[in-house]
Motif scaffolding. Structure first.
Motif, mmCIF file in Angstrom:
data_model
loop_
_atom_site.group_PDB
_atom_site.id
_atom_site.type_symbol
_atom_site.label_atom_id
_atom_site.label_comp_id
_atom_site.label_asym_id
_atom_site.label_seq_id
_atom_site.Cartn_x
_atom_site.Cartn_y
_atom_site.Cartn_z
ATOM 1 N N ASN A 60 -2.067 37.639 27.574
ATOM 2 C CA ASN A 60 -3.238 36.743 27.599
ATOM 3 C C ASN A 60 -2.855 35.274 27.512
ATOM 4 N N ASN A 77 -5.513 32.849 28.272
ATOM 5 C CA ASN A 77 -6.748 32.975 27.503
ATOM 6 C C ASN A 77 -6.770 31.978 26.335
ATOM 7 N N LYS A 78 -7.663 30.990 26.439
ATOM 8 C CA LYS A 78 -7.688 29.910 25.449
ATOM 9 C C LYS A 78 -8.079 30.405 24.060
ATOM 10 N N SER A 79 -8.787 31.525 23.991
ATOM 11 C CA SER A 79 -9.238 31.996 22.679
ATOM 12 C C SER A 79 -8.148 32.784 21.939
ATOM 13 N N ASN A 89 -4.680 32.709 20.077
ATOM 14 C CA ASN A 89 -3.886 31.683 19.401
ATOM 15 C C ASN A 89 -2.401 31.734 19.754
ATOM 16 N N ASN A 142 -2.870 25.747 14.421
ATOM 17 C CA ASN A 142 -3.043 26.246 15.786
ATOM 18 C C ASN A 142 -2.241 27.508 16.074
#
Ligand SMILES: Nc1ncnc2c1ncn2[C@@H]1O[C@H](COP(=O)(O)OP(=O)(O)O)[C@@H](O)[C@H]1O
Ligand SMILES: [Mg+2]
Ligand SMILES: [Zn+2]
Length: 340
Positions: free
Chosen positions: A185, A188-190, A192, A318
């Motif tokens: 992923n 995929n920004k969601s 981490n 982050n």
């Protein structure tokens, strides 16, 4: 881009592609020559090919067309018989397709996307490996999600030793799932970024390699480097006056690749300049939403002592922290060998 690296690689690709196609053809020839039925059918096919070439000589249009249709019917019949015989020996014509390393570009290094020609991700990755001398990634064939063995992690809970109410086995099972999700992923920004924390010999580098392997398999580009080497390269670049295009390319890759893996953070010698550079890289990638995987043998406390708190907090915030627990697998492997 360094044109020499590029042209060498292009040549390597051409040779590799030809080799794969030759291998496929000689495999087909071997199967056909060792099987009497297939051999005869193949001879018939060759005869038809000769006849087909001779059709050109027929001047009458209608006769030629009828003959052509006849030949095509016969050819189909023979092909069906060949498939039938192949099926009997558990093969098909597809068995003789070349086994390319990359199914996207069929080892040409080029793909056509939306009517435009583009360099395939496998070629980009090969360039990265070449420029970064990523020999440390050679282990990718060995270290992947299939070979990552969770049997090495104890199923016993030891709260006193590890400070958690979970067994190393439970912990690693969870980390492995997170790692796989991360690897698949990257866009995929969601999802981490990841930070692997834990003592040596717990499989952090192994799992980092597995992630790199999976990402590359899915057409992503990866730079993997240990912190000391990465930082040295970056400092060399920043403080050199005449930068070659290859050096620029190499430096830019750190920002551009889909995944940057920094292994063994904390083992580099630290200076203020290095720290500024490291922060710049991480920060730029965070802003661009590009994934980072950091692995370290230091504890969170040790990290806070070593790096500036303001910066580290931003990083930590982050990242999804995965804390590895258990016993050194290197030692376990050794004692298994001794006992076997
Ligand atoms: N889950 C695993 N399955 C099989 N071998 C492993 C596993 N984890 C680690 N190893 C092996 O143990 C050794 C140490 O692992 P490594 O990934 O280098 O640990 P770390 O980076 O945490 O210090 C390596 O030889 C590695 O191949
Ligand atoms: Mg390691
Ligand atoms: Zn490719």
């Amino acid at each position: 881009m360094d044109s020499k690296i590029y042209s060498n690689l292009k040549r390597e690709y051409e040779i590799k592609k030809l080799q794969k196609e030759e291998d496929a053809l000689s495999y087909k020839n071997k199967v056909f020559s060792e099987n009497e039925i297939l051999h005869k059918l193949d001879e018939k096919k060759n005869m038809l090919a000769i006849k087909s070439a001779k059709l050109m000589l027929i001047s009458d249009d209608i006769t030629r067309r009828i003959e052509k249709e006849n030949l095509e019917i016969k050819l189909k019949e023979i092909d069906a018989k060949i498939e039938k015989e192949l099926k009997r020996i558990r093969l098909s014509m597809e068995s003789f397709n070349p086994k390319y390393d990359c199914n996207l570009c069929k080892d040409t290094g080029i793909i056509k996307s939306k009517g435009k020609y583009e360099i395939c991700s496998c070629f980009n990755q090969a360039l990265i490996n070449e420029t970064y001398k990523q020999s440390n990634m050679k282990k990718l064939d060995e270290e992947n999600f299939e070979t990552f063995d969770i049997g090495y992690y104890s199923k016993k809970v030891d709260k006193e030793k590890y400070g958690v109410n979970k067994s190393p086995f439970e912990v690693i099972e969870n980390i492995k799932n997170i790692a796989y999700k991360f690897a698949t992923n990257l866009d995929n920004k969601s999802v981490n970024n990841l930070m692997f924390i834990g003592n040596t010999g717990l499989g952090k580098t192994f799992l980092a390699n597995a992630i790199a392997n999976e990402a590359i398999k899915n057409g992503k580009t990866v730079v993997y480097q240990t912190a000391p080497i990465l930082m040295d390269k970056i400092m060399d670049y920043r403080f050199s006056y005449d930068k070659t295009s290859n050096e620029k390319e190499q430096y830019n890759k750190i920002f551009e690749v889909d995944l940057l893996i920094i292994d063994d953070l904390g083992t580099e010698t630290m200076t203020n300049n290095k720290f500024t550079e490291l922060f710049k890289i991480i920060n730029t990638r965070l802003l661009d939403g590009k994934k980072i995987l950091i692995s370290t043998n230091l504890t969170l406390n040790e990290l806070y002592k070593r790096y500036e708190e303001r910066v580290l907090s931003r990083i930590i915030g982050n990242f999804n922290i995965c804390r590895f627990i258990g016993e050194d697998i290197r030692l376990k492997k050794k004692s298994y060998k001794k006992n076997s």
